[in-house]
Write an enzyme that holds these catalytic residues in place. Structure first.
Site, PDB file in Angstrom:
ATOM      1  N   GLN B 126     -63.569  74.954  34.099  1.00 49.40           N
ATOM      2  CA  GLN B 126     -63.475  75.114  32.650  1.00 49.40           C
ATOM      3  C   GLN B 126     -62.203  74.475  32.109  1.00 49.40           C
ATOM      4  O   GLN B 126     -61.119  74.716  32.641  1.00 49.40           O
ATOM      5  CB  GLN B 126     -63.464  76.603  32.308  1.00 49.40           C
ATOM      6  CG  GLN B 126     -63.424  76.896  30.813  1.00 49.40           C
ATOM      7  CD  GLN B 126     -63.317  78.395  30.547  1.00 49.40           C
ATOM      8  OE1 GLN B 126     -62.314  79.022  30.832  1.00 49.40           O
ATOM      9  NE2 GLN B 126     -64.376  78.965  29.994  1.00 49.40           N
ATOM     10  N   SER B 129     -58.297  76.565  28.009  1.00 49.97           N
ATOM     11  CA  SER B 129     -56.897  76.887  27.709  1.00 49.97           C
ATOM     12  C   SER B 129     -55.999  75.663  27.848  1.00 49.97           C
ATOM     13  O   SER B 129     -56.304  74.743  28.599  1.00 49.97           O
ATOM     14  CB  SER B 129     -56.381  77.956  28.670  1.00 49.97           C
ATOM     15  OG  SER B 129     -57.121  79.132  28.545  1.00 49.97           O
ATOM     16  N   GLU B 244     -72.175  88.241  29.216  1.00 53.36           N
ATOM     17  CA  GLU B 244     -72.134  88.823  30.558  1.00 53.36           C
ATOM     18  C   GLU B 244     -71.880  90.337  30.480  1.00 53.36           C
ATOM     19  O   GLU B 244     -71.332  90.929  31.378  1.00 53.36           O
ATOM     20  CB  GLU B 244     -71.039  88.097  31.362  1.00 53.36           C
ATOM     21  CG  GLU B 244     -70.877  88.447  32.832  1.00 53.36           C
ATOM     22  CD  GLU B 244     -72.171  88.405  33.641  1.00 53.36           C
ATOM     23  OE1 GLU B 244     -72.164  88.928  34.746  1.00 53.36           O
ATOM     24  OE2 GLU B 244     -73.197  87.882  33.154  1.00 53.36           O
ATOM     25  N   SER B 383     -57.680  88.619  26.468  1.00 50.30           N
ATOM     26  CA  SER B 383     -56.883  89.716  27.018  1.00 50.30           C
ATOM     27  C   SER B 383     -57.338  91.041  26.404  1.00 50.30           C
ATOM     28  O   SER B 383     -57.972  91.074  25.353  1.00 50.30           O
ATOM     29  CB  SER B 383     -55.407  89.497  26.711  1.00 50.30           C
ATOM     30  OG  SER B 383     -55.170  89.728  25.330  1.00 50.30           O
TER      31      SER B 383
END
Lengths: 386, 398
Positions: B126, B129, B244, B383
């Protein structure tokens, strides 16, 4: 797997919710506390008319034939409204003893009357030294011909002051904390030798200390077998915890809702205090605790009739641990997030905090149940696979 | 209200249990149990076993290889896998880029990528970030400029987990700088062997090169590797949020860890008695079990609601992420405390060869690194503080 309520259960919920919405505002509740009993006789009759007082009893005895889920529905509603009436004492504890251990004759005589609102009961079990040990009984039960004679003192008997009948535990044989040798006896609250000293408890409910001096009980008024009452007491305590867990969830949801509403409407520094992240996160943690507690109330409903004694006991321990912790967290934060106004009895949130504190104490606190659960090996068996 | 599984669900649970017991390679199971890192080959082996069974990507649309299970069945599948110590499939393939291609990819992309994602013939990493864009992901700066049939990509990605194993990257890149930050982002796929892609390992606290930073220097990406429409990438990434939900709390994995910790506690002696008889340790574990039970019921309520097509913003869903990570962390902390001084030696997995039945004090050798690494559970994927921000706004209306 289905978490939805049945049609009947939904109707039960709607009827109790509607009644309490009409009749149990914070202000109305205040007037009930000032009645001679500390609760409303008129509402009690309404509960009876709606069939609420017979919810866990078999239809044979005029009951609704409900199970733990129905109890959960009622107790959650009662918790949300901070109901003062002696439902828990009469239906859950007293009625529970009769339901679990009564003979046909005893059930016939007692359960329909409870359902009709004509009989109030209390469970006179705890004593000054017993703390959370259900087997700790010093009150004596001595044989006198075919009758029994009770002597001793029972303390903090919930709604013992208004009860018509008591179920009293007495020691027939064995030492002070032996599980064997305990009996349960049906005693008229006005029987000779019974003295009651009633008082309000912290949460505006009522209790009594009860002295028994040479109280005579007929042989037919014993519940269950002589000396074998401990498992009955345990079952009743487990039912009580199941009911309390739902009541606690009702209270936690209210504390959360009241607090979130306050965060939206209270302005400081020119903005609603709910715009501050420190307070938002605290409110979210209250939500998380409340949702987890709700899951445990479900677990309690699922496990309270479990046939395996050890599994049932551990599950109920776990429920009480969670309810105790989450109730304390949600209660403390609801006061903190309100600030000063949370500290006054004039405002409702503190009353929920107080009740949830008392719920934590009732039938064993968090430490007690955590220790019991750990001693019993916890919920998960050891192993390298399943 | 009936909290039991249906007979059909129980039959499925037994089928899954038998499958996992019969097919999970013993060495992979042992590594999982001991908390050791899996190799790339381990991951590929296991995912191909699942794919052969048709279970590699259960929640994809059926036409692309999904099983057509409802959320309850998927939950059962995940729980049974954890019970047997089966690893998760590669989430980047199955839970991230796969569903995005299923939903927004071109026919050509679907035909090329989906079979390879399922079978782990291609390993994706991925590229979301960046050094300056963590929680505020939409502020990302990696630039993709269109030149003919290609995008020229320049920038730097961080926390490229598994990047050193990866064949391809799915990345969010900025294709328009003149609009609101979310509106100028596109979703690109590119081969990691493309000139200009450079991966530098970043060793995490557990001592492993788990993650990486990836430098993109004039990387030429064919326009046909754009997923969906240009500048709609943020929507595609957001589409995955909550995708998910059913398995996010990993209840079964924590259960397996608690079970193992209890077995190990019988063999660790403190003051002449096994830890399993130590009151403080037992109560600590019992407290974790209570939280875990509540989480399990919450999880069951969420999947039962999903099965019925219930509310998309069930507040309990966010409980699963926050509590799920906290309980996993607590169980791993507990394992390390159980290990005591055995947690100190740094050679990860140094006792592996001696572990016959995978139980004993040796099983604790990875407990400290696993504890360190568990801290990431409340950081990645948004987070826990970001989760709380979301709940405060979406559920509590603050």
């Amino acid at each position: 797997m289905d978490f939805d309520l049945s049609e009947e259960q939904r109707m039960l919920k709607e009827s109790v919710d509607r009644l309490l919405e009409d009749r149990y505002s914070f202000e109305q509740r205040k007037t009930y506390t000032k009645a001679p009993d500390g609760w409303s006789r008129e509402l009690w009759q309404q509960y009876a008319d709606l069939g609420l007082l017979s919810v866990p009893f078999d239809s044979k005895y005029g009951g609704f034939g409900g199970g733990p889920v129905e109890t959960m529905i009622l107790m959650e509603a009662f918790g949300a409204a901070l109901v003062l009436e002696p439902y828990f004492a009469t239906v859950t504890l007293f009625g529970g003893c009769v339901r679990i251990a009564g003979t046909e004759a005893q059930k016939d005589a007692l359960l329909p009357k409870i359902g009709e609102g004509k009989l109030l009961g209390a469970f006179a079990h705890s004593e000054r030294n017993s703390r959370y040990d259900l087997a700790d009984v010093q009150t004596t039960a001595k044989k006198d011909g075919s009758d029994w004679v009770l002597d001793g003192e029972k303390t903090v008997v919930i709604h013992g002051d208004c009860a018509d009948k008591l179920i009293v535990s007495g020691r027939i044989s064995g030492g002070q904390r032996d599980k064997d040798g305990i009996g349960l006896f049906l005693v008229d609250a006005k029987a000779p030798g019974v003295t009651r000293k009633g008082y309000p408890t912290q949460d505006s409910l009522r209790a009594a200390d009860i002295t028994l001096k040479g109280v005579k009980v007929a042989a037919g008024d014993m519940l269950g077998e002589s000396g074998k009452a401990f498992p009955i007491i345990e079952r009743v305590a487990q039912s009580a915890i199941q009911a309390l867990s739902a009541e606690a969830v009702g209270g936690m949801q209210e504390m959360l809702d009241i607090t979130v509403e306050y965060l939206k409407t209270r302005h400081q520094f020119g903005v609603p205090i709910g715009s501050f992240q420190a307070l938002q996160h605290r409110a979210v943690d209250m939500l998380v605790a409340t949702e987890q507690a709700r899951s445990m109330a479900m677990f309690a409903a699922m496990m309270v009739d479990e046939k395996d004694d050890a599994e049932r006991a551990k599950a109920i321990n776990a429920v009480k641990v969670h309810i105790g912790k989450s109730g304390r967290y949600v209660g403390q934060q609801s006061i903190q997030l309100h600030g000063g106004i949370g500290m006054t009895l004039e405002y409702k949130v503190g009353h929920y905090f107080i009740r949830s504190t008392m719920i934590e104490i009732l039938f064993g606190d968090t430490d007690h149940h955590l220790a019991a659960l750990a001693r019993a090996g916890g919920l998960i068996a050891p192993g390298t696979t399943a | 209200m009936d909290l039991r599984f249906t007979p059909e669900e129980i039959a499925f649970r037994n089928e899954a249990r038998t499958f996992f017991e019969a097919t999970l390679p013993p060495d992979i199971r042992r590594k999982q149990m001991l908390g050791q890192r899996l190799t790339r080959d381990d991951m590929v082996t296991w995912q191909r076993i699942l794919n052969k069974k048709g279970w590699a990507c259960p929640m994809w649309p059926k036409e692309y290889g999904g099983t057509g299970w409802d959320a309850v069945k998927y939950f059962i599948f995940k729980e049974e896998g954890y019970r047997a110590w089966a690893p998760d499939v590669l989430g980047h393939n199955i839970q991230n880029v796969g569903p995005v291609i299923c939903a927004f990819g071109s026919d050509e992309q679907k035909a090329f990528f989906l079979p390879k994602l399922r079978n782990l013939d291609l390993w994706f990493c991925q590229g979301f970030s960046e050094p300056g864009s963590g929680s505020d992901l939409a502020s990302l700066k990696t630039r993709a400029v269109r030149e003919g049939d290609h995008y020229i990509v320049n920038g730097q990605k961080l926390w490229t987990s598994g990047g050193h194993h990866a064949d391809w990257m799915y990345a969010l890149v900025r294709t328009d700088t003149g609009v609101k930050k979310q509106a100028g982002i596109s979703y690109l796929l590119f081969d990691m062997k493309t000139p200009g892609v450079q991966v530098r390992p970043v060793v995490t606290l557990d001592g492993h090169p788990y993650t990486n930073e990836t430098f993109l220097d004039n990387v030429k990406v064919p326009v046909k590797n754009l997923v969906g429409e240009e500048n709609k990438g943020w929507n595609y990434a957001k589409f995955l949020l909550g995708n998910e939900r059913a398995g996010i709390a990993r209840v079964g994995l924590t259960k397996a860890r608690v079970r193992l910790a209890k077995a190990l506690a019988e063999r660790v002696y403190v003051d002449g008695a096994p830890m399993s008889e130590n009151r403080q340790f037992r109560e600590k574990l019992a407290a974790i079990e209570v939280e875990l039970k509540a989480l399990e019921i919450t999880n069951m309520m969420v999947v039962a609601g999903m099965k019925k097509g219930g509310a998309k913003h069930d507040p309990r869903t966010s409980v699963l992420k926050i509590k799920g990570s906290e309980v996993q962390q607590a169980s791993l902390e507990c394992q390390m405390e159980l290990a005591g001084p055995d947690a100190m030696a740094r050679q990860v997995g140094f006792m592996e060869a001696k572990v016959a039945d995978a139980i004993g004090r040796e099983g604790m050798a990875n407990s400290a690194p696993n504890y360190y690494f568990s801290r990431v559970l409340s950081i990645y994927g948004g987070s826990n503080e970001i989760q709380r921000n979301i709940i405060a706004k979406a559920v509590l209306g603050l």
